[in-house]
Design an enzyme around this catalytic site. Structure first.
Site, PDB file in Angstrom:
ATOM      1  N   HIS A  66     -10.310  70.923  19.106  1.00 53.59           N
ATOM      2  CA  HIS A  66     -11.749  71.101  19.163  1.00 53.59           C
ATOM      3  C   HIS A  66     -12.113  72.153  18.127  1.00 53.59           C
ATOM      4  O   HIS A  66     -11.446  73.188  18.008  1.00 53.59           O
ATOM      5  CB  HIS A  66     -12.208  71.507  20.567  1.00 53.59           C
ATOM      6  CG  HIS A  66     -12.339  70.345  21.485  1.00 53.59           C
ATOM      7  ND1 HIS A  66     -12.231  70.440  22.860  1.00 53.59           N
ATOM      8  CD2 HIS A  66     -12.571  69.020  21.231  1.00 53.59           C
ATOM      9  CE1 HIS A  66     -12.391  69.246  23.412  1.00 53.59           C
ATOM     10  NE2 HIS A  66     -12.602  68.371  22.442  1.00 53.59           N
ATOM     11  N   ASP A  68     -14.141  74.550  17.624  1.00 50.04           N
ATOM     12  CA  ASP A  68     -14.360  75.977  17.872  1.00 50.04           C
ATOM     13  C   ASP A  68     -13.045  76.740  17.996  1.00 50.04           C
ATOM     14  O   ASP A  68     -13.052  77.971  18.139  1.00 50.04           O
ATOM     15  CB  ASP A  68     -15.226  76.183  19.114  1.00 50.04           C
ATOM     16  CG  ASP A  68     -14.678  75.522  20.371  1.00 50.04           C
ATOM     17  OD1 ASP A  68     -14.112  74.424  20.261  1.00 50.04           O
ATOM     18  OD2 ASP A  68     -14.810  76.106  21.460  1.00 50.04           O
ATOM     19  N   HIS A  69     -11.919  76.024  17.903  1.00 49.27           N
ATOM     20  CA  HIS A  69     -10.617  76.688  17.996  1.00 49.27           C
ATOM     21  C   HIS A  69      -9.818  76.628  16.691  1.00 49.27           C
ATOM     22  O   HIS A  69      -8.766  77.257  16.615  1.00 49.27           O
ATOM     23  CB  HIS A  69      -9.793  76.086  19.135  1.00 49.27           C
ATOM     24  CG  HIS A  69     -10.347  76.426  20.482  1.00 49.27           C
ATOM     25  ND1 HIS A  69      -9.843  77.429  21.268  1.00 49.27           N
ATOM     26  CD2 HIS A  69     -11.400  75.901  21.161  1.00 49.27           C
ATOM     27  CE1 HIS A  69     -10.543  77.510  22.389  1.00 49.27           C
ATOM     28  NE2 HIS A  69     -11.503  76.591  22.334  1.00 49.27           N
ATOM     29  N   HIS A 144      -7.137  69.517  29.481  1.00 46.06           N
ATOM     30  CA  HIS A 144      -8.432  69.485  28.814  1.00 46.06           C
ATOM     31  C   HIS A 144      -8.725  68.044  28.388  1.00 46.06           C
ATOM     32  O   HIS A 144      -8.014  67.112  28.771  1.00 46.06           O
ATOM     33  CB  HIS A 144      -8.401  70.453  27.621  1.00 46.06           C
ATOM     34  CG  HIS A 144      -9.748  70.796  27.084  1.00 46.06           C
ATOM     35  ND1 HIS A 144     -10.844  71.050  27.878  1.00 46.06           N
ATOM     36  CD2 HIS A 144     -10.189  70.956  25.783  1.00 46.06           C
ATOM     37  CE1 HIS A 144     -11.891  71.342  27.126  1.00 46.06           C
ATOM     38  NE2 HIS A 144     -11.525  71.278  25.852  1.00 46.06           N
ATOM     39  N   ASP A 214      -8.577  76.363  26.737  1.00 51.41           N
ATOM     40  CA  ASP A 214      -9.527  75.457  27.382  1.00 51.41           C
ATOM     41  C   ASP A 214      -8.789  74.605  28.407  1.00 51.41           C
ATOM     42  O   ASP A 214      -7.836  73.889  28.052  1.00 51.41           O
ATOM     43  CB  ASP A 214     -10.178  74.529  26.355  1.00 51.41           C
ATOM     44  CG  ASP A 214     -11.173  75.251  25.462  1.00 51.41           C
ATOM     45  OD1 ASP A 214     -11.123  76.496  25.416  1.00 51.41           O
ATOM     46  OD2 ASP A 214     -11.993  74.569  24.803  1.00 51.41           O
TER      47      ASP A 214
END
Length: 305
Positions: A66, A68-69, A144, A214
């Site tokens: 993802h 944002d990571h 996740h 996450d």
């Protein structure tokens, strides 16, 4: 000498960088080694602001794909190139990360002056990723929306310190001292036994840092993070958004605290906060109602283990 073992938070927000918070990234320092856990946008700006020496990072661990990571990763690798880095760099991450990076560099005609190695992680089982002299890094599966791993950094015992008074009393050969410092009893040619407990000081407790980026609330994570000195666990939502947490495969602050409690960790560090929360103290209060030794992660703050 006990090495420093500490975690510096560079980013602690979830999908959108708002309220002065930034995407997930944190640097773990163990002695002279620097490890990067996830690399969200603005990682380099945050590192500069908080005087974190990114040039010393030789190992990067990406939990999942993802954005944002990991969206800060290509920029970081490019900056290393512009700085004429020659030190090898290893990236541990899920399948596809190497293709994303090499494709970008191919079309941008970027040629790195340093060796770059990719090691694929797997979201099954407990896997050793990196073994150094005084610590080891493991991956373990999170739950996740796509393959995701947590990371466990576990200290290893170094050589024991000798009791000086005992050394003055007994003339020990070099081989005996080596053996005792390594934690092994020594018997000389005459059959005399020299015991570790008599000639060395007790070893300090080993320290462990567990990182859960996450994940939906998963009690089974206990077997990986049990007794950790510090557990970083996502707390994207509060309990009044429990259904939203389940739908998006995230956790609430209370659920993070529940895992900390059943896992008997020493301290819980909350992070990955939803953009809906301007004020974070309500999340902290929710967690502390279950696990009192909970704290909010703060960007720029360093947490010693």
């Amino acid at each position: 000498m006990i090495p420093d073992f500490e975690v510096t938070i560079l980013g602690n927000t979830s999908s959108i960088p708002v309220h002065g918070r930034h995407h997930t990234a944190q640097v773990v320092r163990f002695g002279q080694d620097f490890l990067l856990l996830d690399c969200g946008e603005a990682m380099q700006l945050q590192a500069r602001a908080f005087k974190v020496k990114v040039s010393k990072i030789n190992h990067i661990f990406i939990s999942h794909l993802h954005g944002d990571h990991y969206y800060g990763l290509i920029g970081l690798l490019s900056s290393y190139s512009l700085a004429k880095r020659t030190t090898p760099l290893t990236i541990f991450g899920p399948r596809g990360l190497d293709e994303i990076i090499t494709t970008n560099f191919r079309y941008s005609n970027t040629k790195l002056p340093y060796p770059l190695k990719f090691t694929e992680t797997h979201d099954t089982g407990f896997n050793l990723l990196l073994e150094a002299d005084r610590y080891a890094v493991y991956s373990f599966p999170l739950n996740h929306r796509l393959p995701t791993t947590g990371f466990l950094i576990r200290e290893k015992h170094g050589l024991r310190s000798m009791v000086k008074e005992k050394l003055l009393e007994t003339s020990l050969p070099f081989e005996a001292i080596q053996s005792l410092r390594a934690g092994e009893n020594y018997r000389d040619e005459s059959g005399n036994l020299f015991k570790v407990k008599d000639y060395t000081y007790p070893l300090p407790p080993l320290r462990t840092y567990a990182y859960c980026s996450d994940t939906v609330f998963t009690p089974d994570l206990k077997k990986y993070v049990e007794n950790a000195d510090l557990l970083y666990h996502e707390s994207t939502f509060m309990e009044d958004n429990l259904e939203r947490a389940k739908t998006t495969f995230h956790s609430t602050a209370r659920q993070a605290a529940e895992l900390a409690k059943i896992s008997k960790v020493k301290k819980l560090l909350l992070g990955h906060f939803s953009s809906r929360y301007t004020e974070l103290n309500p999340l902290l209060e929710e967690a502390k109602s279950v696990f009192p030794n909970s704290i909010l992660s703060e960007e720029g703050h360093t947490y010693a283990l």
